[in-house]
Design an enzyme around this catalytic site. Structure first.
Site, PDB file in Angstrom:
ATOM      1  CE1 TYR A 154      -4.019   2.065   0.677  1.00  0.00           C
ATOM      2  CE2 TYR A 154      -2.689   3.107   2.389  1.00  0.00           C
ATOM      3  CZ  TYR A 154      -3.825   3.081   1.598  1.00  0.00           C
ATOM      4  OH  TYR A 154      -4.762   4.092   1.718  1.00  0.00           O
ATOM      5  CE  LYS A 158      -3.786   4.947  -1.569  1.00  0.00           C
ATOM      6  NZ  LYS A 158      -4.784   5.356  -2.590  1.00  0.00           N
TER       7      LYS A 158
END
Length: 253
Positions: A154, A158
């Site tokens: 993640y 991001k």
């Protein structure tokens, strides 16, 4: 008159959470909103809420990891409303785990939805925006881009979103298209609830502990993010592009 009257917006992952709040906020500001999610039936609550409030919305099923699906979905919106002014790349999932436990599928799933999804949707949307010589793309990054235990996939996705945002701003700026990103911190959504469950902590206790690391002494609401996205979608940010705005209540680590 609303700030977005006459404009058409697409919000991906808008069945719930930040996406739903954003779709509703853009509709309040006057935009016609296409509510995207993996299955059209999942968009029903968001679409109905917008319509009941006097706005105009449609639900569209779209798997943002599949190019053909994305092209079809975005084309259907332009065919219905004749233009595309705003794209919010919000669709996301989590597959949290420590690196030694993380599977290749965990990595690929998160990368595909967040990063590839933003790429495919932006690529499909920009051709209409370039023709119009105007448009706004807002990408969802996260404070996890700075690193977060148990979120190697993640965090990497991001962080990638931030580089992607800056690059698109450079490439698309000459065509009157602005590209920015928001990077939320702890926002009260199903995703943060799932994180609490993963680490075996009561959700209310999880929020309370998080709030003590935040200068404003509270965790965020989806509407806190939606309000900033609405700013980037409006002419109030007409000379702002290539930026990443952190929405975290001034979290200190």
């Amino acid at each position: 008159m609303g700030k977005l009257d006459g404009q058409v917006a697409i919000v991906t992952g808008a069945a719930r959470g930040i996406g739903a709040a954003t779709a509703k906020r853009l509709a309040v500001d006057g935009a016609k909103v296409a509510v995207f999610d993996i299955k059209e039936e999942l968009t029903k609550d968001t679409v109905e809420a917008i319509r009941q409030a006097g706005g105009e919305a449609i639900g569209v099923g779209c798997d943002v990891t599949k190019a053909d699906d994305v092209e079809r979905a975005i084309e259907s919106v332009v065919q219905k409303w004749g233009r595309l002014d705003i794209l919010v790349n919000n669709a996301g999932v989590i597959r949290d785990n420590l690196l030694f436990k993380m599977t290749e599928e965990d990595w690929d799933t998160v990368m595909n939805v967040h990063l590839k999804g933003a790429f495919l949707c932006s690529r499909a949307a920009q051709k209409y925006m370039v023709q119009q010589k105007s448009g706004k793309i807002i990408n969802l990054s996260s404070t996890s881009a700075l690193g977060n235990r148990g979120q190697a996939n993640y965090a990497a996705a991001k962080a990638g979103i931030q580089g992607f945002t800056r690059t698109l701003a450079i490439e698309l700026g000459p065509f009157g298209i602005r590209v920015n990103a928001v990077a939320p911190g702890f926002i009260e959504t199903d995703m943060t609830r799932a994180t609490a469950e993963r680490v075996g902590v009561d959700y209310e206790a999880f929020k309370q502990a998080a709030s003590q690391q935040i200068a404003l002494r509270r965790t965020g609401k989806p509407e806190d993010v939606a309000n900033v996205i609405a700013f980037f979608a409006s002419d109030d940010s007409a000379y702002v592009s290539g930026q990443v705005l952190y929405i975290d209540g001034c979290r200190h680590r």
